[in-house]
Design a protein around this motif. Structure first.
Motif, PDB file in Angstrom:
ATOM      1  N   LEU A  11       0.834  -1.204   0.000  1.00  0.00           N
ATOM      2  CA  LEU A  11       0.000   0.000   0.000  1.00  0.00           C
ATOM      3  C   LEU A  11       0.867   1.251   0.000  1.00  0.00           C
ATOM      4  N   PRO A  12       0.488   2.262  -0.768  1.00  0.00           N
ATOM      5  CA  PRO A  12       1.260   3.504  -0.759  1.00  0.00           C
ATOM      6  C   PRO A  12       1.203   4.218   0.595  1.00  0.00           C
ATOM      7  N   SER A  13       0.117   4.016   1.327  1.00  0.00           N
ATOM      8  CA  SER A  13       0.007   4.535   2.697  1.00  0.00           C
ATOM      9  C   SER A  13      -0.713   3.483   3.517  1.00  0.00           C
ATOM     10  N   ALA A  14      -0.422   3.445   4.793  1.00  0.00           N
ATOM     11  CA  ALA A  14      -0.942   2.387   5.657  1.00  0.00           C
ATOM     12  C   ALA A  14      -2.462   2.435   5.761  1.00  0.00           C
ATOM     13  N   LEU A  15      -3.044   1.262   5.819  1.00  0.00           N
ATOM     14  CA  LEU A  15      -4.462   1.134   6.117  1.00  0.00           C
ATOM     15  C   LEU A  15      -4.614   1.279   7.619  1.00  0.00           C
ATOM     16  N   THR A  16      -5.524   2.119   8.049  1.00  0.00           N
ATOM     17  CA  THR A  16      -5.732   2.291   9.489  1.00  0.00           C
ATOM     18  C   THR A  16      -6.795   1.314   9.981  1.00  0.00           C
ATOM     19  N   ARG A  17      -6.719   0.993  11.244  1.00  0.00           N
ATOM     20  CA  ARG A  17      -7.729   0.136  11.868  1.00  0.00           C
ATOM     21  C   ARG A  17      -9.098   0.790  11.724  1.00  0.00           C
ATOM     22  N   GLU A  18      -9.151   2.112  11.877  1.00  0.00           N
ATOM     23  CA  GLU A  18     -10.415   2.838  11.752  1.00  0.00           C
ATOM     24  C   GLU A  18     -11.019   2.676  10.354  1.00  0.00           C
ATOM     25  N   ALA A  19     -10.189   2.791   9.314  1.00  0.00           N
ATOM     26  CA  ALA A  19     -10.686   2.635   7.939  1.00  0.00           C
ATOM     27  C   ALA A  19     -11.193   1.216   7.701  1.00  0.00           C
ATOM     28  N   LEU A  20     -10.478   0.235   8.247  1.00  0.00           N
ATOM     29  CA  LEU A  20     -10.912  -1.158   8.098  1.00  0.00           C
ATOM     30  C   LEU A  20     -12.234  -1.377   8.828  1.00  0.00           C
TER      31      LEU A  20
ATOM     32  N   GLY B  17       6.763 -23.323   3.185  1.00  0.00           N
ATOM     33  CA  GLY B  17       6.492 -23.504   4.602  1.00  0.00           C
ATOM     34  C   GLY B  17       5.641 -22.411   5.229  1.00  0.00           C
ATOM     35  N   LEU B  18       4.800 -21.779   4.426  1.00  0.00           N
ATOM     36  CA  LEU B  18       3.898 -20.752   4.948  1.00  0.00           C
ATOM     37  C   LEU B  18       2.610 -21.419   5.423  1.00  0.00           C
ATOM     38  N   GLU B  19       2.166 -21.044   6.589  1.00  0.00           N
ATOM     39  CA  GLU B  19       0.899 -21.584   7.057  1.00  0.00           C
ATOM     40  C   GLU B  19      -0.197 -21.125   6.093  1.00  0.00           C
ATOM     41  N   TYR B  20      -1.064 -22.058   5.732  1.00  0.00           N
ATOM     42  CA  TYR B  20      -2.137 -21.739   4.798  1.00  0.00           C
ATOM     43  C   TYR B  20      -3.414 -21.481   5.575  1.00  0.00           C
ATOM     44  N   ARG B  21      -3.929 -20.296   5.401  1.00  0.00           N
ATOM     45  CA  ARG B  21      -5.246 -19.957   5.939  1.00  0.00           C
ATOM     46  C   ARG B  21      -5.979 -19.190   4.856  1.00  0.00           C
ATOM     47  N   TYR B  22      -7.249 -19.466   4.780  1.00  0.00           N
ATOM     48  CA  TYR B  22      -8.110 -18.851   3.783  1.00  0.00           C
ATOM     49  C   TYR B  22      -9.277 -18.263   4.545  1.00  0.00           C
ATOM     50  N   GLY B  23      -9.461 -16.955   4.460  1.00  0.00           N
ATOM     51  CA  GLY B  23     -10.510 -16.320   5.237  1.00  0.00           C
ATOM     52  C   GLY B  23     -11.049 -15.074   4.559  1.00  0.00           C
ATOM     53  N   GLU B  24     -12.038 -14.512   5.194  1.00  0.00           N
ATOM     54  CA  GLU B  24     -12.700 -13.315   4.678  1.00  0.00           C
ATOM     55  C   GLU B  24     -11.694 -12.153   4.637  1.00  0.00           C
ATOM     56  N   TRP B  25     -11.697 -11.409   3.561  1.00  0.00           N
ATOM     57  CA  TRP B  25     -10.751 -10.345   3.232  1.00  0.00           C
ATOM     58  C   TRP B  25     -10.485  -9.384   4.382  1.00  0.00           C
TER      59      TRP B  25
ATOM     60  N   MET C 184      -7.082  -9.152   6.746  1.00  0.00           N
ATOM     61  CA  MET C 184      -6.295  -7.926   6.850  1.00  0.00           C
ATOM     62  C   MET C 184      -6.156  -7.502   8.308  1.00  0.00           C
ATOM     63  N   GLY C 185      -7.220  -7.676   9.080  1.00  0.00           N
ATOM     64  CA  GLY C 185      -7.164  -7.338  10.500  1.00  0.00           C
ATOM     65  C   GLY C 185      -6.131  -8.168  11.246  1.00  0.00           C
ATOM     66  N   VAL C 186      -6.057  -9.451  10.935  1.00  0.00           N
ATOM     67  CA  VAL C 186      -5.070 -10.337  11.568  1.00  0.00           C
ATOM     68  C   VAL C 186      -3.656  -9.872  11.218  1.00  0.00           C
ATOM     69  N   VAL C 187      -3.424  -9.586   9.940  1.00  0.00           N
ATOM     70  CA  VAL C 187      -2.092  -9.147   9.506  1.00  0.00           C
ATOM     71  C   VAL C 187      -1.744  -7.800  10.147  1.00  0.00           C
ATOM     72  N   MET C 188      -2.698  -6.893  10.192  1.00  0.00           N
ATOM     73  CA  MET C 188      -2.443  -5.588  10.806  1.00  0.00           C
ATOM     74  C   MET C 188      -2.095  -5.743  12.278  1.00  0.00           C
ATOM     75  N   GLU C 189      -2.802  -6.614  12.970  1.00  0.00           N
ATOM     76  CA  GLU C 189      -2.505  -6.814  14.398  1.00  0.00           C
ATOM     77  C   GLU C 189      -1.126  -7.427  14.575  1.00  0.00           C
ATOM     78  N   ALA C 190      -0.741  -8.337  13.704  1.00  0.00           N
ATOM     79  CA  ALA C 190       0.594  -8.952  13.798  1.00  0.00           C
ATOM     80  C   ALA C 190       1.676  -7.895  13.647  1.00  0.00           C
ATOM     81  N   GLU C 191       1.415  -6.884  12.815  1.00  0.00           N
ATOM     82  CA  GLU C 191       2.389  -5.799  12.658  1.00  0.00           C
ATOM     83  C   GLU C 191       2.485  -4.945  13.918  1.00  0.00           C
ATOM     84  N   GLU C 192       1.376  -4.851  14.660  1.00  0.00           N
ATOM     85  CA  GLU C 192       1.314  -3.976  15.833  1.00  0.00           C
ATOM     86  C   GLU C 192       1.833  -4.636  17.110  1.00  0.00           C
ATOM     87  N   VAL C 193       1.765  -5.961  17.190  1.00  0.00           N
ATOM     88  CA  VAL C 193       2.143  -6.673  18.402  1.00  0.00           C
ATOM     89  C   VAL C 193       3.647  -6.892  18.442  1.00  0.00           C
TER      90      VAL C 193
END
Length: 170
Positions: A74-83, A142-150, A154-163
């Protein structure tokens, strides 16, 4: 709060999204989708209905790696508020009016879905074949495979960046 095992998986996806070799493999799959889709000549009237999930009555599903890939580019970060706002409105956080502002980095589901009635026959087959290729990419590296709602992925990935890694034990 997202469970520690999901945070660990998302950290793996983020690492993969920063690995140009792995991203090139994903982009090769996306390019194959582009070529096959172009050969079918589907009609897109840019109505934006496909991005208004609740209104249109469908969901967009992605792999964890695809969510991380999009967020990392992304050219600029997605905010939790926007999500959260997009989720509350029933749509995609990247839809601006009727257009996609992440068109070049969008996930497989966006690349293969058309509301064009003539696309119904081929788009399911194309999506399934390319999803298997993305699954194989996960397996090879060796990447864990998960398939979920868009938006959820994104929320999971964003939280991983924050923790912080020291906060993962739970």
């Amino acid at each position: 709060m997202i469970p520690p095992e999901e945070i660990a998986a998302a950290r793996g996806w983020l690492d993969a999204a920063r690995n140009e070799f792995l991203c090139a493999e994903l982009e090769t799959i996306y390019d194959e989708v582009r070529r096959e889709t172009a050969a079918q000549k589907p009609v897109c009237v840019a109505s934006g209905r496909c991005c208004r999930f609740e209104e249109y009555g469908h969901r967009l599903y992605v792999t964890g790696f695809e969510a991380a890939y999009t967020l990392a580019r992304l050219p600029s970060a997605l905010t939790r508020e926007a999500l959260d706002d997009a989720r509350a409105a029933g749509g995609c956080p990247f839809q601006v009016e009727n257009l996609c502002k992440v068109h070049t980095i969008k996930p497989l589901g966006c690349r293969t879905y058309y509301c064009d009635e003539t696309a119904q026959e081929w788009q399911k087959d194309l999506t399934e074949r390319m999803l298997w290729k993305i699954r194989a990419l996960h397996d090879r590296h060796g990447l864990e495979y998960r398939y979920g709602e868009w938006r959820g992925m994104m929320g999971v990935v964003m939280e991983a960046e924050e923790v912080e890694p020291s906060q993962e034990v739970g």
